[in-house]
Design a protein around this motif. Structure first.
Motif, PDB file in Angstrom:
ATOM      1  N   ALA A  12       0.838  -1.200   0.000  1.00  0.00           N
ATOM      2  CA  ALA A  12       0.000   0.000   0.000  1.00  0.00           C
ATOM      3  C   ALA A  12       0.872   1.248   0.000  1.00  0.00           C
ATOM      4  N   ARG A  13       0.323   2.300  -0.545  1.00  0.00           N
ATOM      5  CA  ARG A  13       1.030   3.577  -0.569  1.00  0.00           C
ATOM      6  C   ARG A  13       1.380   3.989   0.856  1.00  0.00           C
ATOM      7  N   GLY A  14       2.616   4.422   1.038  1.00  0.00           N
ATOM      8  CA  GLY A  14       3.077   4.871   2.343  1.00  0.00           C
ATOM      9  C   GLY A  14       3.768   3.794   3.166  1.00  0.00           C
ATOM     10  N   GLN A  15       3.701   2.536   2.740  1.00  0.00           N
ATOM     11  CA  GLN A  15       4.362   1.467   3.494  1.00  0.00           C
ATOM     12  C   GLN A  15       5.868   1.579   3.362  1.00  0.00           C
ATOM     13  N   LYS A  16       6.553   1.334   4.480  1.00  0.00           N
ATOM     14  CA  LYS A  16       8.012   1.292   4.460  1.00  0.00           C
ATOM     15  C   LYS A  16       8.428  -0.079   3.965  1.00  0.00           C
ATOM     16  N   VAL A  17       9.295  -0.069   2.957  1.00  0.00           N
ATOM     17  CA  VAL A  17       9.728  -1.309   2.316  1.00  0.00           C
ATOM     18  C   VAL A  17      11.223  -1.270   2.056  1.00  0.00           C
ATOM     19  N   HIS A  56      18.846  -5.061  -1.375  1.00  0.00           N
ATOM     20  CA  HIS A  56      17.627  -4.319  -1.046  1.00  0.00           C
ATOM     21  C   HIS A  56      18.018  -2.994  -0.380  1.00  0.00           C
ATOM     22  N   PHE A  57      17.276  -1.938  -0.714  1.00  0.00           N
ATOM     23  CA  PHE A  57      17.514  -0.626  -0.133  1.00  0.00           C
ATOM     24  C   PHE A  57      16.219  -0.114   0.485  1.00  0.00           C
ATOM     25  N   PRO A  58      16.298   0.589   1.619  1.00  0.00           N
ATOM     26  CA  PRO A  58      15.082   1.077   2.277  1.00  0.00           C
ATOM     27  C   PRO A  58      14.407   2.180   1.479  1.00  0.00           C
ATOM     28  N   GLY A  59      13.097   2.179   1.561  1.00  0.00           N
ATOM     29  CA  GLY A  59      12.323   3.201   0.866  1.00  0.00           C
ATOM     30  C   GLY A  59      10.872   3.136   1.286  1.00  0.00           C
ATOM     31  N   MET A  60      10.021   3.765   0.477  1.00  0.00           N
ATOM     32  CA  MET A  60       8.602   3.824   0.766  1.00  0.00           C
ATOM     33  C   MET A  60       7.826   3.676  -0.537  1.00  0.00           C
ATOM     34  N   VAL A  61       6.673   3.006  -0.457  1.00  0.00           N
ATOM     35  CA  VAL A  61       5.816   2.890  -1.628  1.00  0.00           C
ATOM     36  C   VAL A  61       5.179   4.256  -1.867  1.00  0.00           C
ATOM     37  N   ALA A  62       5.503   4.871  -2.993  1.00  0.00           N
ATOM     38  CA  ALA A  62       4.970   6.187  -3.328  1.00  0.00           C
ATOM     39  C   ALA A  62       3.649   6.072  -4.086  1.00  0.00           C
ATOM     40  N   ASP A  79      10.059   5.413  -3.541  1.00  0.00           N
ATOM     41  CA  ASP A  79      10.926   6.532  -3.171  1.00  0.00           C
ATOM     42  C   ASP A  79      11.920   5.992  -2.156  1.00  0.00           C
ATOM     43  N   TYR A  80      13.192   5.918  -2.546  1.00  0.00           N
ATOM     44  CA  TYR A  80      14.214   5.367  -1.670  1.00  0.00           C
ATOM     45  C   TYR A  80      14.654   6.392  -0.638  1.00  0.00           C
ATOM     46  N   ALA A  81      15.153   5.906   0.493  1.00  0.00           N
ATOM     47  CA  ALA A  81      15.581   6.758   1.599  1.00  0.00           C
ATOM     48  C   ALA A  81      16.721   7.692   1.193  1.00  0.00           C
TER      49      ALA A  81
END
Length: 108
Positions: A45-50, A60-66, A77-79
């Motif tokens: 879902a949008r806004g989930q940290k992944v 794998h790199f940290p980011g968020m579902v935009a 959107d990556y950190a």
């Protein structure tokens, strides 16, 4: 010549115990497949940290579902500020469990 030219043979597991479904060989050779299966729940879902595999690479790199795209991919959107418009679900894994955010604040 038939034995030396078998380029597709290495994927065949070594026989162990005569079983038609080798378990140890499968688990040893499918680490990426297991990780993909673990990382591909019903959807994100949008806004989930992944964490996502940028460019389909191995790390794998940290980011968020935009954004959740209509074709089943996700904009990430990556950190570090980088962005990818269409990442396949198989390259994404959830960074935080949804149940952890719904359970309340244990510090109260």
């Amino acid at each position: 010549a038939a034995e030396a030219g078998g380029a597709k043979q290495p994927s065949r597991p070594a026989p162990r115990g005569g079983s038609s479904r080798p378990t140890s060989a499968r688990s040893a050779t499918s680490a990426d497949a297991d990780a993909a299966a673990e990382a591909a729940p019903a959807g994100f879902a949008r806004g989930q940290k992944v964490e996502a595999r940028h460019g389909g690479g191995k790390r794998h790199f940290p980011g968020m579902v935009a954004k959740v795209n209509d074709d089943g991919t996700y904009a990430i959107d990556y950190a570090d500020g980088d962005k990818e418009p269409a990442v396949k679900a198989e390259f994404i894994r959830l960074l935080e469990a949804p149940a952890a955010t719904e359970g309340g604040d244990p510090k109260q």
